[in-house]
Enzyme design. Structure first.
Site, PDB file in Angstrom:
ATOM      1  N   ASP A  10     -11.363   4.853   3.253  1.00 51.85           N
ATOM      2  CA  ASP A  10     -10.004   4.429   3.623  1.00 51.85           C
ATOM      3  C   ASP A  10      -9.720   4.979   5.021  1.00 51.85           C
ATOM      4  O   ASP A  10      -9.797   6.183   5.256  1.00 51.85           O
ATOM      5  CB  ASP A  10      -9.018   5.003   2.598  1.00 51.85           C
ATOM      6  CG  ASP A  10      -7.613   4.455   2.787  1.00 51.85           C
ATOM      7  OD1 ASP A  10      -6.944   4.180   1.782  1.00 51.85           O
ATOM      8  OD2 ASP A  10      -7.154   4.323   3.941  1.00 51.85           O
ATOM      9  N   GLU A 106      -9.813  -0.570   3.794  1.00 53.90           N
ATOM     10  CA  GLU A 106     -10.268   0.144   2.598  1.00 53.90           C
ATOM     11  C   GLU A 106     -11.340  -0.651   1.863  1.00 53.90           C
ATOM     12  O   GLU A 106     -11.208  -1.868   1.721  1.00 53.90           O
ATOM     13  CB  GLU A 106      -9.033   0.319   1.699  1.00 53.90           C
ATOM     14  CG  GLU A 106      -9.284   1.040   0.431  1.00 53.90           C
ATOM     15  CD  GLU A 106      -8.062   0.959  -0.500  1.00 53.90           C
ATOM     16  OE1 GLU A 106      -6.936   0.641  -0.044  1.00 53.90           O
ATOM     17  OE2 GLU A 106      -8.271   1.199  -1.699  1.00 53.90           O
TER      18      GLU A 106
HETATM   19  P1  TTP Z   1      -2.902   2.563   3.953  1.00 51.19           P
HETATM   20  O1  TTP Z   1      -4.367   2.883   3.847  1.00 51.19           O
HETATM   21  O2  TTP Z   1      -2.056   2.682   2.737  1.00 51.19           O
HETATM   22  O3  TTP Z   1      -2.220   3.492   5.073  1.00 51.19           O
HETATM   23  P2  TTP Z   1      -2.785   4.037   6.415  1.00 51.19           P
HETATM   24  O4  TTP Z   1      -4.213   3.656   6.649  1.00 51.19           O
HETATM   25  O5  TTP Z   1      -1.846   3.637   7.514  1.00 51.19           O
HETATM   26  O6  TTP Z   1      -2.639   5.588   6.238  1.00 51.19           O
HETATM   27  P3  TTP Z   1      -3.526   6.576   5.356  1.00 51.19           P
HETATM   28  O7  TTP Z   1      -4.090   7.540   6.345  1.00 51.19           O
HETATM   29  O8  TTP Z   1      -2.566   7.206   4.415  1.00 51.19           O
HETATM   30  O9  TTP Z   1      -4.571   5.761   4.679  1.00 51.19           O
HETATM   31  O10 TTP Z   1      -2.713   1.103   4.539  1.00 51.19           O
HETATM   32  C1  TTP Z   1      -3.576   0.564   5.503  1.00 51.19           C
HETATM   33  C2  TTP Z   1      -2.834  -0.304   6.493  1.00 51.19           C
HETATM   34  O11 TTP Z   1      -2.143  -1.336   5.816  1.00 51.19           O
HETATM   35  C3  TTP Z   1      -1.793   0.465   7.280  1.00 51.19           C
HETATM   36  O12 TTP Z   1      -2.287   1.030   8.480  1.00 51.19           O
HETATM   37  C4  TTP Z   1      -0.722  -0.554   7.524  1.00 51.19           C
HETATM   38  C5  TTP Z   1      -0.866  -1.561   6.422  1.00 51.19           C
HETATM   39  N1  TTP Z   1       0.240  -1.408   5.467  1.00 51.19           N
HETATM   40  C6  TTP Z   1       1.345  -2.239   5.592  1.00 51.19           C
HETATM   41  O13 TTP Z   1       1.381  -3.102   6.476  1.00 51.19           O
HETATM   42  N2  TTP Z   1       2.388  -2.079   4.706  1.00 51.19           N
HETATM   43  C7  TTP Z   1       2.377  -1.130   3.719  1.00 51.19           C
HETATM   44  O14 TTP Z   1       3.338  -1.019   2.947  1.00 51.19           O
HETATM   45  C8  TTP Z   1       1.220  -0.277   3.602  1.00 51.19           C
HETATM   46  C9  TTP Z   1       1.152   0.789   2.535  1.00 51.19           C
HETATM   47  C10 TTP Z   1       0.194  -0.454   4.489  1.00 51.19           C
HETATM   48 MG    MG Z   2      -5.654   3.950   5.169  1.00 52.06          MG
END
Ligand code: TTP
Ligand code: MG
Length: 361
Positions: A10, A106
């Site tokens: 991720d 992911e």
């Molecule tokens: P995530 O993997 O949930 O978040 P992230 O990569 O930004 O942070 P983390 O370090 O906690 O993994 O989501 C991946 C991408 O998906 C994120 O960069 C933006 C997008 N996203 C949205 O557009 N809306 C949302 O509600 C979420 C959770 C993510």
């Molecule tokens: Mg992420």
């Protein structure tokens, strides 16, 4: 029970990290990827610096601005993120074809074939992490374990920029100490029901019998029962059938759900999407209608087609059937169409009308 070697990856603060990488001025700053606070946008994600202010995904941009007035708002560049996502997936594919993307940032990898032991899986995971950093200058968090559920928990455990492995002999202790919100399918509602029973962590969860769990949560109770014991036999479903091309519009003001209104917007979306599909020489056999209501609840309705879909008119006729499937929310915040199960457009020219100018060009 099945023991595989699964790696879950991720990316850290994905959209924000891409923005920081591409603009050195953002280094070390609280970066918030969102439409500007003057619109009704929400935060897609933010850098870890911004998270210190309590900002998180899905928070209205306006509130994010109040919490972090120095935050730097960056408009999302979805095409860029899709491009980086496909570069990341290309790296994964060097290690195994058994790759299941779950989101742009992911994926699960089943490396059982090339790695006989967990230690080998760990060193492969480390190589993947290093390669992503060397080639793309982005960090990720990686989990290694013997099933998907545990591999995902492992990647979250050392976030950001970490790697963690949960071996068979350690898994029960690890799970026992996890809060119940970590367990598969436990959202806010299930969490509060379980807490009312005094169930706070994995150890408490294991005290409940299968009968008790299924009586309260039906099928999900069975899954909880299994997860509490580190059992998850879900296989990796490799990516081909998941690939899709879509387009969506978030409305500045919620769209009222008069049929003609909705249809007009869908025609716009489908026309844009047709261009995108043609550009990529793709057509698909599944159409998904995405609707988000004004209270952010997203629903999808999906229908298969027996020919390659890429034309606006075909998408619209399927969308009409999908709309007819049930009531729409009274106010719509976002509408989108996605075409999946993609194939190359070659071989689908018979679906084109001669009047399209496609064949006569
Ligand atoms: P995530 O993997 O949930 O978040 P992230 O990569 O930004 O942070 P983390 O370090 O906690 O993994 O989501 C991946 C991408 O998906 C994120 O960069 C933006 C997008 N996203 C949205 O557009 N809306 C949302 O509600 C979420 C959770 C993510
Ligand atoms: Mg992420």
């Amino acid at each position: 029970m099945l023991y595989r070697r699964i790696v879950h990856i991720d990316m850290d603060a994905f959209f924000a990290s891409v923005e920081k990488r591409d603009n050195k001025e953002l280094e070390g700053k609280p970066v918030i990827v969102a439409r500007s606070p003057e619109t009704r946008g929400v935060v897609a994600t933010c850098s870890y610096e911004a998270r210190k202010y309590g900002i998180h995904s899905a928070m209205p941009s306006k509130i994010a601005k109040q919490k972090c007035p120095n935050g730097i708002f960056v408009e999302p560049r979805f095409d860029k993120y899709r491009e980086v996502s496909s570069q990341i997936q290309d790296i994964f594919l060097r290690y195994t074809e058994q790759m299941e993307p779950k989101a742009l940032d992911e994926a699960y990898l089943d490396v059982s074939e090339s790695c006989e032991t967990m230690e080998e899986a760990y060193s492969t995971a480390l190589k993947i992490k290093d390669t992503i950093w060397k080639e793309l200058k982005l960090t990720c968090s990686v989990g290694v374990s013997y099933n998907k559920f545990l591999a995902k928990l492992a990647s979250e455990y050392n976030k950001p920029n970490g790697i963690y492995m949960i071996r068979r002999e350690e898994s029960q202790n690890f799970l026992d100490s996890r809060p119940i919100s970590d367990f598969y399918g436990v959202g806010k509602a299930t969490e509060s029901t379980l807490k009312n029973f005094g169930i706070k962590n994995g150890r408490d969860l294991r005290e409940l019998s299968l009968e008790q769990l299924t009586a309260h949560f039906n099928k999900r109770g069975y899954i909880l029962y299994q997860c509490a014991r580190g059992i998850d036999d879900r296989p990796i479903v490799s990516n081909r059938e998941f690939k899709s091309i879509g387009h969506e519009i978030t409305f500045e003001q919620d769209l009222s759900t008069e049929y003609d209104n909705v249809l007009k917007k869908l025609e716009q979306i489908a026309s844009y999407l047709e261009n995108k599909l043609v550009e990529n020489k793709k057509c698909g056999s599944v159409v998904t209608l995405v609707i988000k209501s004004d209270d952010f609840v997203e629903t999808t309705r999906q229908m298969g087609a027996d020919k390659g879909i890429f034309k606006q008119a075909d998408m619209i006729s399927i969308c009409k059937s999908l709309i007819a499937q049930g009531e729409l929310p009274s106010k719509i915040r976002l509408l989108g169409i996605r075409v999946s199960k993609l194939e190359d457009q070659i071989g689908h020219y018979e679906n084109l009308s001669l009047f399209d100018g496609f064949l006569t060009q």
